[in-house]
Enzyme design. Structure first.
Site, PDB file in Angstrom:
ATOM      1  N   ARG A   1     -48.626  50.823 -45.399  1.00 45.75           N
ATOM      2  CA  ARG A   1     -48.494  50.245 -46.738  1.00 45.75           C
ATOM      3  C   ARG A   1     -48.902  48.780 -46.706  1.00 45.75           C
ATOM      4  O   ARG A   1     -48.937  48.144 -45.648  1.00 45.75           O
ATOM      5  CB  ARG A   1     -47.073  50.385 -47.253  1.00 45.75           C
ATOM      6  CG  ARG A   1     -46.048  49.567 -46.484  1.00 45.75           C
ATOM      7  CD  ARG A   1     -44.646  49.796 -47.000  1.00 45.75           C
ATOM      8  NE  ARG A   1     -44.531  49.400 -48.396  1.00 45.75           N
ATOM      9  CZ  ARG A   1     -43.463  49.651 -49.149  1.00 45.75           C
ATOM     10  NH1 ARG A   1     -42.441  50.329 -48.642  1.00 45.75           N
ATOM     11  NH2 ARG A   1     -43.394  49.244 -50.390  1.00 45.75           N
TER      12      ARG A   1
ATOM     13  N   LYS B   1     -39.282  47.640 -55.535  1.00 49.81           N
ATOM     14  CA  LYS B   1     -39.171  47.876 -56.973  1.00 49.81           C
ATOM     15  C   LYS B   1     -37.778  47.494 -57.475  1.00 49.81           C
ATOM     16  O   LYS B   1     -37.630  46.945 -58.572  1.00 49.81           O
ATOM     17  CB  LYS B   1     -39.470  49.343 -57.273  1.00 49.81           C
ATOM     18  CG  LYS B   1     -39.686  49.658 -58.735  1.00 49.81           C
ATOM     19  CD  LYS B   1     -39.980  51.132 -58.938  1.00 49.81           C
ATOM     20  CE  LYS B   1     -41.270  51.551 -58.306  1.00 49.81           C
ATOM     21  NZ  LYS B   1     -41.601  52.981 -58.605  1.00 49.81           N
TER      22      LYS B   1
ATOM     23  N   GLU C   1     -44.444  57.624 -59.304  1.00 52.86           N
ATOM     24  CA  GLU C   1     -43.255  57.947 -60.089  1.00 52.86           C
ATOM     25  C   GLU C   1     -43.301  57.111 -61.372  1.00 52.86           C
ATOM     26  O   GLU C   1     -43.507  55.898 -61.306  1.00 52.86           O
ATOM     27  CB  GLU C   1     -41.991  57.593 -59.308  1.00 52.86           C
ATOM     28  CG  GLU C   1     -41.776  58.392 -58.048  1.00 52.86           C
ATOM     29  CD  GLU C   1     -40.538  57.914 -57.311  1.00 52.86           C
ATOM     30  OE1 GLU C   1     -39.428  58.233 -57.768  1.00 52.86           O
ATOM     31  OE2 GLU C   1     -40.683  57.202 -56.302  1.00 52.86           O
TER      32      GLU C   1
END
Length: 558
Positions: free
Chosen positions: A262, A272, A38
């Site tokens: 992850r 984030k 993104e």
């Protein structure tokens, strides 16, 4: 022997490689992956692992990997992030086959949404976001159907067209898939496909005021690009059934999603949202602050692309989430820098040494090796003069046994140059050592001494007359706890910020360090790896500590 070789090879494959090899054995003739970030922030070390997996698998199996930006929320996205992501991928050593954007497919995605409406599999809902959330139910309680769930196909088509044409304000309506409000997977309870956002998109401008949600756009974008292996992190495993549902409902190319664990690192925050808060509140110097886990921060700190790729390979591809010791990343950095980084001398905790029997105005040049691990790195010339700096820790007034550095009456070799002997210790009124007065053996230059004696201690030094003064930033982990989210009652994760994560000192460097390019790490001999920072100016050099020579901080904190 052949069977043993095959068995060893099979054991060395990770589960994603096994899946791909099974696909190939089953007749798959092409391997196509993608990396779908993104463009709403900077990539971090976790993304670096995903990049290495997606691009690495494509390369290993002769396939291709696309870069596709998931640009479906114009409010949070920016060209700045697009550019930084491309720069990070190329820095890591990868190049995408095609550069694509979810926005490239907005027309097709809209047409497919119309197809689902016509099939009775999507409807326009007038509920607010809060009402939709409240009516979704819980894991044990079925959701409540929307009052507008049974609108006719004609009405839904009309309303969806009017949504696209901008007739309704933000939040007034959404398009939802019509699946099952009692489904045990909460994502199947009529998920939102489109929402209204009156905002200019960085690529499509004001053409659209409705934007697709991730769960609707992602699988269809994969299908358009004919992605054979859509590789995501483990938190998306619950999304996979919905990914498959949309593809099957539209009867389009059957891309399939696979999930891996992850990357989580000790002493590191990957959220984030929380990283953004650190930047906004000034807790760090920016997204590229060397204490941050972002790829641009690693680059500024002096990490090499090879060290990050080697780390990704070392931690491997797992099916279950785990936490990796930060020391493993630093180990990979040391291993690569030991091989490629040039050596230089720098004194970070200086103690003045005056060589009393050396000529006052004399300067000599000694030949120093740039990298003993790399013959091609060559040599350089290092100036020597009457007054030098040495590390304060390399002198002890009352040394213990086996202290092989400098002490009163003791001798030590200055690296690449002479033997010196400490004759006098000078102190200030408070008893602090301010200067050593030494003599040198004129016949000991180049590694030999006049009487053939051997000295065990070898220390580094810098000529005071030629030294370059620099600001040295010593970086430590940003958090004091392995798990930054581990907090006591009444505290927040911000209470775990390390007040000593950056320590600034003044160091004295050999003159050749003035010309080292920004971002290129060198080894300060016997001290650690450092690189010039972007804050450096011709009149003010700044060096960041890339990594210590040994994993000392981890042992201390444990």
């Amino acid at each position: 022997m052949a069977s043993e070789t095959n068995e060893t090879r099979e054991k060395s494959l990770n589960f994603l490689e096994e899946i791909i090899e099974e696909s190939i054995a089953g007749g798959e003739t092409r391997i196509q992956t993608r990396f779908p970030p993104e463009p709403n922030g900077y990539l971090h070390i976790g993304h670096a692992k995903s990049i290495c997996i997606n691009f690495g698998l494509a390369k290993k199996y002769g396939g291709k990997c696309n870069l596709r930006f998931d640009d479906t929320n114009p409010v949070k996205e920016d060209v700045e992030y697009v550019d930084s992501i491309k720069r990070d991928i190329q820095w890591l050593g990868f190049q995408w086959e095609l550069e694509r954007y979810a926005s490239d497919y907005f027309d097709q995605l809209y047409e497919w949404a119309v197809v689902l409406i016509k099939k009775g599999l999507a409807y326009v809902d007038d509920q607010t976001q809060d009402e939709i959330r409240e009516n979704r139910g819980t894991v044990s309680v079925p959701g409540t159907p929307s009052p507008w769930r049974d609108r006719s196909v004609e009405e839904n088509l009309d309303l969806f067209t009017r949504m696209k044409n901008g007739e309704f304000p933000d939040g007034a309506k959404v398009l939802r898939a019509k699946i099952d409000m009692a489904h045990p997977n909460m994502l199947f309870r009529d998920p939102i496909m489109y929402r209204i956002i009156h905002a200019e998109h960085h690529r499509t401008g004001d053409k659209w005021c409705i934007y697709p949600m991730y769960d609707y756009a992602h699988g269809q974008s994969d299908s358009i690009e004919r992605i054979t292996h859509s590789i995501c992190t483990l938190e998306f495993d619950v999304h996979r059934p919905l990914y498959d549902w949309f593809i099957q409902a539209l009867d389009i190319f059957p891309s399939h999603q696979y999930e891996f664990a992850r990357l989580n690192l000790t002493y590191t925050m990957m959220s984030k949202r929380k990283l953004l808060k650190l930047v906004q509140e000034g807790a760090v110097m920016g997204w590229d602050d060397p204490r941050m886990p972002t790829i641009c921060a690693l680059r500024r700190k002096g990490y090499t692309p090879a060290s990050v790729r080697n780390f990704a390979e070392m931690v491997g591809v797992a099916k279950r989430d785990n936490v990796i010791d930060l020391g493993k990343l630093e180990y990979c950095v040391r291993e690569d820098l030991n091989r490629v980084a040039q050596r230089r001398m720098a004194v970070l905790n200086p103690l003045k040494v005056v060589i009393t029997n050396y000529e006052d105005d004399k300067t000599e040049l000694f030949t120093a090796i740039n990298n003993p691990e790399d013959e091609a790195a060559g040599t350089r010339q290092v100036p020597f003069s009457k007054v030098i700096w040495i590390e304060r820790d390399d002198f002890m007034e009352n040394p213990p046994k086996k202290f092989f550095r400098l002490s009163p009456g003791g001798e030590v070799r200055l690296r690449y140059s002479y033997l010196i002997k400490c004759e006098e210790v000078v102190k200030d009124e408070g008893g602090n050592i301010t200067e050593l007065r030494c003599t040198y053996d004129p016949m000991s230059g180049g590694g030999s001494s006049s009487d053939g004696r051997r000295v065990k201690g070898v220390i580094h030094w810098v000529s005071a007359a030629d030294a370059v003064e620099a600001e040295i930033r010593l970086f430590n982990p940003l958090f004091t706890k392995e798990d930054p989210d581990d907090v006591a009652e009444g505290q927040t994760w911000e209470d775990n910020l390390n007040p000593e994560s950056m320590i600034k000192i003044t160091g004295y460097l050999e003159p050749s360090l003035r010309d080292i390019p920004v971002g290129r790490a060198v080894q300060f001999e016997r001290v650690g790896y450092f690189c010039p920072d972007t804050d450096s100016t011709p009149g003010h050099l700044v060096f960041n500590r890339t990594v210590t020579l040994k994993d000392s901080w981890a042992k201390i904190n444990k």
